[in-house]
Enzyme design. Structure first.
Site: not given
Ligand code: GLN
Length: 529
Positions: A380, A506, A508
């Site tokens: 990001c 994102h 993650e």
């Protein structure tokens, strides 16, 4: 009929209620029970989107675009499920709906009160979690500690549900703390007794007490807690400090909590299969090698602000038999010490972020990693600073910047696109949740994902500026994933570099212990070699 397990907490916050709820979910699911989890955050915020990660830890984004508390991230990782709207409730959401109904006259002239209107809405949402997911067991974590003023309506709603539903359909697990007095090395149960008393004041007798304790809980103390708190001795569960949160389901299994809970709920279930989970924990605890990765960020002092990234690194590390040792590098230190601040790391990761503070340090780190051939993973804002660094250093556009940090830059390589312009309200107005993207065949990204179409979660306002796409590609930082309509750049990669990837989304949030995210795997692998 679905069953409900409430997890409350006492004495102090931060005991790991979220991990306990997630672990119970993981264990029941491993025995074939269909489980979902719900988090209650008693604060007035409508969602966690406007909350400072400094104070509250990371904002976790669900697939359906809700900005939630980090515990939802624990739930997704421990259950291996995508959660959403039905799994998260705050006082702000509850009141917002009740007030909206009052405004349209739904209460027919009645005085609208905490009891019964707010508590009815809370119960409706708790039951809604079961309806929306079809779960047989809903684990509900009540945020905060018992006795907090904000938590009272929730405890009252739980008390009512206990009355309304048959006894085997509702259980309460209370997480408490047994501290050691440093002067006498004595373990103390009094705080636990007091917090249970607090729970009883709200009309709730816990069924289980999980006593978080820095050492082994002596049998005498189990007896004492059972007697003073009026729970059966075998319902006092020891919760010792562990080296990894992923060990908690196994520790709770060893204490028999799942079996005892199933008995209390009068629920038949199969034998558990935790083989893969145990293997994962084993690999985490006994790594063959170590790799040191530097994270440059604004909030590095507080690890919870980057929780999902840390977890994703650990998942990938375990799969590669390596321990990921994270070094925290405050961007202010990079601004002061330049490359000296980055020495000794096998790779650099720059996570998401907002606001101008510390950006120049991140731009430097992104540029340094590219020039030094060091693995770089920009997430990001981390992708945006990589684009800024590349524009300045490789394209020679000295004043290139993101419009977020310099609205008058002649080279807004990161900019607000027309559909985002004009939005001034802060809550829930970003590009949020999962969006599909198309990966350029033959790119490094394609190699890692193994497919050309995938959905990833977003949380940002600014985008890579399409005006500059060609110049970037020609100079060697090429867009390697775009939105299905081809307009938005979702990822970039450097062509002459061992591993230099920036993603606007994102990844993650999608990494799971048993299925690490391909990009984290690729990055950690690159750092290892
Ligand atoms: N501040 C940037 C934006 O809004 C990046 C956001 C992020 O890193 N999550 O686009």
């Amino acid at each position: 009929m679905p069953k409900y397990v409430f997890v409350t907490g006492g004495v102090v916050s931060g005991l790991g209620k979220g991990v306990l709820a997630a672990s119970l979910g993981c264990l029941l699911q491993a025995r074939g029970v269909k489980v979902t989890l719900q988090k209650i955050d008693p604060y007035i915020n409508v969602d966690a989107g406007t909350m400072n990660p400094y104070e509250h830890g990371e904002v976790f984004v669900t697939r359906d675009g809700l900005e939630t508390d980090l515990d939802i991230g624990h739930y997704e990782r421990f259950l291996g499920q995508d959660l959403g709207e039905a799994n998260y409730l705050t006082t702000g959401r509850v009141y917002r709906d009740v007030i909206a109904r009052e405004r349209v006259g739904d209460y027919l002239g009645h005085t609208v009160q905490v009891i019964p209107h707010i508590t009815d809405e809370i119960k409706r949402r708790i039951r809604g979690a079961a309806e929306a997911t079809g779960a047989d067991v809903v684990g509900v974590e009540v945020g905060g500690t018992v006795g907090d003023i904000e938590g009272l309506p929730y405890l009252e709603a739980i008390r009512q549900l206990r009355d309304e539903l048959p006894r085997p359909d509702v259980a309460v697990v209370h997480l408490s703390y047994v501290p050691i007095l440093s002067t006498t090395s004595e373990l103390k149960t009094k705080p636990t007794q007091h917090s249970v008393k607090e729970l009883r004041t709200a009309g709730i007798q816990p069924d289980f007490i999980v006593a978080r304790c820095p050492v082994e809980l002596p049998n005498g103390l189990r007896d004492k807690i059972a007697l003073f708190c009026d729970v059966p001795r075998e319902h006092v569960i020891a919760g010792r400090d562990l080296s990894t949160i992923y060990g908690v389901p196994l520790a709770m299994r060893a204490e028999g909590l799942d079996t005892k809970l199933l008995a209390r709920l009068d629920l038949a279930a199969g034998e558990e299969d935790l083989t893969a989970w145990k293997e994962f924990v084993g690999r985490l605890e006994r790594p063959a090698r170590t790799v040191r990765i530097g994270i440059v960020g604004k909030y590095v002092e507080l690890r919870d602000a980057y929780l999902s990234i840390l977890e994703a690194l650990h998942h990938a590390g375990a799969a590669l038999a390596a321990r990921v040792d994270v070094g925290w590098i405050p961007s202010a230190v990079v601004e002061r010490e330049r490359e000296r601040a980055l020495a000794g790391f096998a790779g650099i990761l720059i996570p998401g972020g907002f606001g101008e503070r510390g950006v120049e340090g991140k731009v430097f780190a992104a540029d340094y990693a590219r020039r030094a051939g060091m693995p770089y993973f920009g997430i990001c804002l981390g992708m945006q600073v990589a684009a800024i660094a590349f524009a300045r250093e490789a394209l020679g556009w000295e004043k290139a910047n993101s419009a977020e940090f310099d609205p008058t830059t002649p080279y807004p390589v990161i900019d607000l696109l027309p559909e985002q312009g004009g939005v001034t309200a802060k809550g829930g107005t970003m590009r949020l949740g999962e969006y599909a993207m198309e990966i350029v065949p033959g790119s490094r990204l394609h190699q890692m994902y193994g497919v050309t179409e995938v959905g990833e979660r977003h949380r940002h306002r600014y985008e890579f500026n399409p005006l500059f796409r060609e110049a970037f590609t020609a100079a060697g930082l090429r867009p390697c994933a775009v939105s299905p309509d081809g307009r938005l750049v979702e990822a970039v990669e450097a062509l002459d570099h061992p591993w230099y990837v920036g993603v606007q989304y994102h990844p993650e949030f999608r990494s799971r212990p048993l299925t690490p995210h391909p990009l984290f795997l690729g990055f950690v692998q690159a750092c290892l070699s």
